[in-house]
Design an enzyme around this catalytic site. Structure first.
Site, PDB file in Angstrom:
ATOM      1  N   THR A   8       6.204 -73.601 -25.658  1.00  0.00           N
ATOM      2  CA  THR A   8       5.037 -74.444 -25.917  1.00  0.00           C
ATOM      3  C   THR A   8       3.745 -73.685 -25.631  1.00  0.00           C
ATOM      4  OG1 THR A   8       6.412 -76.259 -25.167  1.00  0.00           O
ATOM      5  CG2 THR A   8       4.075 -76.721 -25.349  1.00  0.00           C
ATOM      6  N   VAL A   9       3.620 -73.165 -24.418  1.00  0.00           N
ATOM      7  CA  VAL A   9       2.375 -72.495 -24.005  1.00  0.00           C
ATOM      8  C   VAL A   9       2.278 -71.095 -24.614  1.00  0.00           C
ATOM      9  CG1 VAL A   9       1.110 -71.588 -22.012  1.00  0.00           C
ATOM     10  CG2 VAL A   9       2.195 -73.837 -21.885  1.00  0.00           C
TER      11      VAL A   9
ATOM     12  N   VAL B 173      -3.023 -74.633 -12.307  1.00  0.00           N
ATOM     13  CA  VAL B 173      -3.499 -75.937 -11.820  1.00  0.00           C
ATOM     14  C   VAL B 173      -4.538 -76.491 -12.780  1.00  0.00           C
ATOM     15  CG1 VAL B 173      -4.590 -77.197  -9.924  1.00  0.00           C
ATOM     16  CG2 VAL B 173      -3.271 -75.156  -9.435  1.00  0.00           C
TER      17      VAL B 173
ATOM     18  N   GLY C 149      -4.531 -77.522 -15.923  1.00  0.00           N
ATOM     19  CA  GLY C 149      -4.553 -77.233 -17.362  1.00  0.00           C
ATOM     20  C   GLY C 149      -5.810 -76.482 -17.751  1.00  0.00           C
TER      21      GLY C 149
ATOM     22  N   ILE D  28      -8.907 -77.100 -16.904  1.00  0.00           N
ATOM     23  CA  ILE D  28     -10.014 -77.109 -15.929  1.00  0.00           C
ATOM     24  C   ILE D  28     -10.104 -75.733 -15.269  1.00  0.00           C
ATOM     25  CG2 ILE D  28     -10.952 -78.191 -13.836  1.00  0.00           C
ATOM     26  CD1 ILE D  28      -9.192 -80.658 -14.456  1.00  0.00           C
TER      27      ILE D  28
ATOM     28  N   GLU E 243       9.353 -83.545 -19.437  1.00  0.00           N
ATOM     29  CA  GLU E 243      10.535 -82.794 -19.837  1.00  0.00           C
ATOM     30  C   GLU E 243      11.771 -83.692 -19.804  1.00  0.00           C
ATOM     31  OE1 GLU E 243      10.872 -79.172 -17.669  1.00  0.00           O
ATOM     32  OE2 GLU E 243       8.747 -78.746 -17.858  1.00  0.00           O
TER      33      GLU E 243
ATOM     34  N   ASP F 174       5.651 -80.873  -8.470  1.00  0.00           N
ATOM     35  CA  ASP F 174       4.605 -80.179  -9.236  1.00  0.00           C
ATOM     36  C   ASP F 174       3.228 -80.397  -8.576  1.00  0.00           C
ATOM     37  OD1 ASP F 174       3.710 -79.183 -12.177  1.00  0.00           O
ATOM     38  OD2 ASP F 174       2.434 -80.845 -11.580  1.00  0.00           O
TER      39      ASP F 174
ATOM     40  N   LYS G 120       0.727 -77.652  -6.697  1.00  0.00           N
ATOM     41  CA  LYS G 120      -0.669 -77.484  -7.124  1.00  0.00           C
ATOM     42  C   LYS G 120      -1.643 -77.695  -5.964  1.00  0.00           C
ATOM     43  CE  LYS G 120       0.132 -78.638 -11.953  1.00  0.00           C
ATOM     44  NZ  LYS G 120       0.247 -79.754 -12.911  1.00  0.00           N
TER      45      LYS G 120
ATOM     46  N   GLY H 127      -0.487 -79.649 -21.504  1.00  0.00           N
ATOM     47  CA  GLY H 127      -0.499 -79.511 -22.956  1.00  0.00           C
ATOM     48  C   GLY H 127      -0.678 -78.054 -23.321  1.00  0.00           C
TER      49      GLY H 127
HETATM   50  N1  NAP Z   1       3.632 -77.261 -21.270  1.00  0.00           N
HETATM   51  C1  NAP Z   1       2.542 -77.566 -20.561  1.00  0.00           C
HETATM   52  O1  NAP Z   1       1.806 -78.511 -20.853  1.00  0.00           O
HETATM   53  C2  NAP Z   1       2.166 -76.711 -19.368  1.00  0.00           C
HETATM   54  C3  NAP Z   1       0.974 -76.973 -18.662  1.00  0.00           C
HETATM   55  C4  NAP Z   1       0.609 -76.170 -17.581  1.00  0.00           C
HETATM   56  C5  NAP Z   1       1.437 -75.133 -17.197  1.00  0.00           C
HETATM   57  N2  NAP Z   1       2.589 -74.930 -17.879  1.00  0.00           N
HETATM   58  C6  NAP Z   1       3.430 -73.843 -17.442  1.00  0.00           C
HETATM   59  O2  NAP Z   1       3.634 -72.942 -18.516  1.00  0.00           O
HETATM   60  C7  NAP Z   1       4.916 -72.347 -18.402  1.00  0.00           C
HETATM   61  C8  NAP Z   1       5.648 -72.460 -19.718  1.00  0.00           C
HETATM   62  O3  NAP Z   1       5.797 -73.815 -20.041  1.00  0.00           O
HETATM   63  P1  NAP Z   1       6.242 -74.246 -21.507  1.00  0.00           P
HETATM   64  O4  NAP Z   1       5.971 -75.707 -21.597  1.00  0.00           O
HETATM   65  O5  NAP Z   1       5.662 -73.348 -22.512  1.00  0.00           O
HETATM   66  O6  NAP Z   1       7.831 -74.002 -21.416  1.00  0.00           O
HETATM   67  P2  NAP Z   1       8.850 -73.871 -22.636  1.00  0.00           P
HETATM   68  O7  NAP Z   1       8.318 -74.501 -23.868  1.00  0.00           O
HETATM   69  O8  NAP Z   1      10.175 -74.332 -22.126  1.00  0.00           O
HETATM   70  O9  NAP Z   1       8.946 -72.295 -22.908  1.00  0.00           O
HETATM   71  C9  NAP Z   1       9.593 -71.417 -22.015  1.00  0.00           C
HETATM   72  C10 NAP Z   1       9.729 -70.070 -22.705  1.00  0.00           C
HETATM   73  O10 NAP Z   1      10.308 -69.153 -21.806  1.00  0.00           O
HETATM   74  C11 NAP Z   1      11.481 -68.568 -22.398  1.00  0.00           C
HETATM   75  N3  NAP Z   1      12.457 -68.314 -21.325  1.00  0.00           N
HETATM   76  C12 NAP Z   1      12.958 -67.113 -21.001  1.00  0.00           C
HETATM   77  N4  NAP Z   1      13.799 -67.208 -19.973  1.00  0.00           N
HETATM   78  C13 NAP Z   1      13.857 -68.496 -19.643  1.00  0.00           C
HETATM   79  C14 NAP Z   1      14.559 -69.222 -18.658  1.00  0.00           C
HETATM   80  N5  NAP Z   1      15.418 -68.621 -17.820  1.00  0.00           N
HETATM   81  N6  NAP Z   1      14.382 -70.549 -18.578  1.00  0.00           N
HETATM   82  C15 NAP Z   1      13.514 -71.183 -19.396  1.00  0.00           C
HETATM   83  N7  NAP Z   1      12.801 -70.548 -20.360  1.00  0.00           N
HETATM   84  C16 NAP Z   1      12.993 -69.213 -20.491  1.00  0.00           C
HETATM   85  C17 NAP Z   1      11.954 -69.572 -23.401  1.00  0.00           C
HETATM   86  O11 NAP Z   1      12.722 -68.874 -24.377  1.00  0.00           O
HETATM   87  P3  NAP Z   1      13.284 -69.636 -25.677  1.00  0.00           P
HETATM   88  O12 NAP Z   1      12.061 -69.990 -26.488  1.00  0.00           O
HETATM   89  O13 NAP Z   1      14.130 -68.650 -26.392  1.00  0.00           O
HETATM   90  O14 NAP Z   1      14.016 -70.833 -25.185  1.00  0.00           O
HETATM   91  C18 NAP Z   1      10.615 -70.092 -23.946  1.00  0.00           C
HETATM   92  O15 NAP Z   1      10.111 -69.232 -24.932  1.00  0.00           O
HETATM   93  C19 NAP Z   1       5.574 -73.015 -17.196  1.00  0.00           C
HETATM   94  O16 NAP Z   1       5.301 -72.230 -16.057  1.00  0.00           O
HETATM   95  C20 NAP Z   1       4.832 -74.313 -17.059  1.00  0.00           C
HETATM   96  O17 NAP Z   1       4.857 -74.794 -15.722  1.00  0.00           O
HETATM   97  C21 NAP Z   1       2.981 -75.688 -18.957  1.00  0.00           C
END
Ligand code: NAP
Length: 432
Positions: free
Chosen positions: A22-23, A143, A145, A147, A201, A212, A216, A313
């Site tokens: 996602t990110v 922390v 998003g 901000i 999730e 979480d 933070k 997001g």
């Molecule tokens: N989503 C939000 O709104 C948000 C907001 C603030 C902070 N964050 C932080 O941003 C980070 C990424 O979040 P996200 O929402 O982008 O997560 P996500 O969609 O689940 O993406 C995780 C990515 O990491 C890869 N990956 C490699 N090794 C992994 C493992 N052992 N377990 C899980 N994933 C693995 C995944 O590969 P594949 O694509 O091949 O599965 C995927 O590309 C996290 O630290 C989260 O706390 C997210």
């Protein structure tokens, strides 16, 4: 090791992504969209060279060509052709993430973090590795998003002392509470809707059980109070523990229930609280809804400041990471690296904060029952500030109280629990 690019141009910065979900995908797109402008304005050529994922066959929402998509993390973390690593894994892959971060730092790569869990638990280890390898770590996306709170702490409060930080830091739980309060959904319905909208999730425990928000508030404590707290020594109260009737009663009493996290500096320690909390409707935090976050910071000199924005997001988070990336590159161009201040911060002990309380009690409807309950509060020296009686004509009535601070809350709780005519349905923190 596979060679990524021909010869590095002098103004080129080669970026490796850990994670393209996602990110990560949104960050890749931001790099693609802004590369020409950044080259024109700053003379910096952003080159997104490689990304590490688990499954290379997965379809991705990325509009930029990435020369190497790999399942081998070393292609990023240990590759001499990568200058900066952007970590976008976090969450479930957090144990691996810690090792990837350390590998990147030990191979002299600057790094932009997204994982609050990794940072909250291992900040001293990361900072030490960063300083000893003369590379930078930036973490504004961990922390709030979009901000820019870590930039605020980096550039402000220089002649001030931060005494208190509080906030609505978990967007998922805040979205759920907003749906409960405004649309009368119960917790599980609202959680389901948050999952459908991509705010929660499949396994929502980190968000809705308070972990979480705890990570933070620990990071904010570190940035603002310049002390390192240990999240392992703290307990978050689950946000699941709120029913629709609690929302309604709180509203009748002039409060909103919010997923609050706070840290107050008190002498040599920090008092903290993470959990569902009644907040007076007059307070700015009570007016933070949906997936938004608010952070209030109090300084001895500047007083109270507030920061508001989307707390989660893909876009807000990627935007914070992109800013970190550019600031990092610019600071390196100007040789601004002096090591992270955090390496000199000492540890600080976290103690649970005592506060006013909301009680929802179920009470056998018989003469003298109410007097019996109120007398227990009285002889424990606890003031009853507000009271509501519901279902007064049924066998059991509901009694809702807002009480002052109990010096001995556990003793009061256990004395009330011994009363056979009474059941304690819920107890929540209250802040004005
Ligand atoms: N989503 C939000 O709104 C948000 C907001 C603030 C902070 N964050 C932080 O941003 C980070 C990424 O979040 P996200 O929402 O982008 O997560 P996500 O969609 O689940 O993406 C995780 C990515 O990491 C890869 N990956 C490699 N090794 C992994 C493992 N052992 N377990 C899980 N994933 C693995 C995944 O590969 P594949 O694509 O091949 O599965 C995927 O590309 C996290 O630290 C989260 O706390 C997210």
């Amino acid at each position: 090791m596979k060679k990524i690019i021909r010869k590095k141009k002098s103004n080129e910065v080669r970026i490796g992504l850990l994670g393209l979900g996602t990110v990560g995908s949104e960050l890749a797109n931001l790099i693609g969209i802004n590369a020409t402008r950044i080259d024109k304005e700053y003379g910096i050529r952003l080159n997104l060279s490689a990304a590490f994922v688990r499954d290379v066959s997965r379809k991705r929402n990325v509009n930029i060509h990435i020369p190497i998509l790999t399942t081998n993390p070393d292609q990023i973390t240990k590759n001499p052709d990568i200058d900066v690593v952007c970590e976008c894994i976090g969450g479930n892959g957090f144990e691996e993430t810690r090792q990837f971060i350390l590998d990147s730092l030990h191979h002299k790569k600057d790094i932009i973090l997204s994982s609050k869990k990794a940072l909250a638990l291992y900040a001293p280890e990361f900072i030490e590795a960063g300083n000893s390898n003369q590379v930078q770590i930036r973490y504004d996306a961990t922390v709030g998003g979009g901000i820019p709170i870590s930039k605020v702490f980096e550039a402000s409060f220089r002649g001030d002392t931060v005494t208190s930080i509080s906030g609505i830091l978990n967007a998922t739980s805040n979205y759920i509470y907003s749906k409960m309060e405004n649309d009368q959904m119960d917790f599980s319905q609202a959680l389901k809707q948050a999952q459908q909208k991509g705010y929660a999730e499949n396994n929502p425990s980190d968000d809705v059980d308070g972990f979480d928000a705890l990570y933070k508030i620990c990071i904010l404590t570190m940035l603002g109070m310049k002390r390192i707290p240990s999240p392992q020594s703290a307990i978050a109260q689950t946000f699941r523990n709120v029913e629709l009737c609690d929302m309604q009663y709180a509203s009748e009493l002039g409060y909103s229930i919010k997923p609050l996290a706070l840290a107050d500096r008190v002498n040599g320690h920090v008092e903290y609280h993470v959990g569902p909390t009644l907040i007076s409707n007059r307070h700015i935090l009570a007016n933070t809804f949906e997936n938004y976050n608010s952070i209030m910071v109090k300084g001895n000199i500047c007083g109270q400041l507030g920061f508001y924005g989307q707390g989660a997001g893909d876009k807000p988070t990627a935007s914070a990471m992109f800013d970190d990336l550019l600031n990092l590159i610019l600071s390196k161009q100007h040789n601004l690296f002096q090591g992270q201040e955090i390496s000199s911060y000492s540890q600080i002990q976290l103690k649970e904060k005592n506060s006013k309380k909301y009680w929802r009690l179920s009470l056998l409807n018989e003469p003298g029952a109410l007097a019996n309950v109120t007398s227990v509060f009285a002889h424990n020296d606890v003031n009853i500030e507000k009271i509501l009686q519901k279902n007064k004509h049924k066998e059991y009535m509901e009694l809702v109280l807002i009480t002052g601070i109990a010096k001995k809350h556990k003793e009061l709780f256990s004395e009330l629990s011994k009363n056979p005519s009474l059941k304690i349905e819920n107890v929540l923190h209250v802040t004005e």
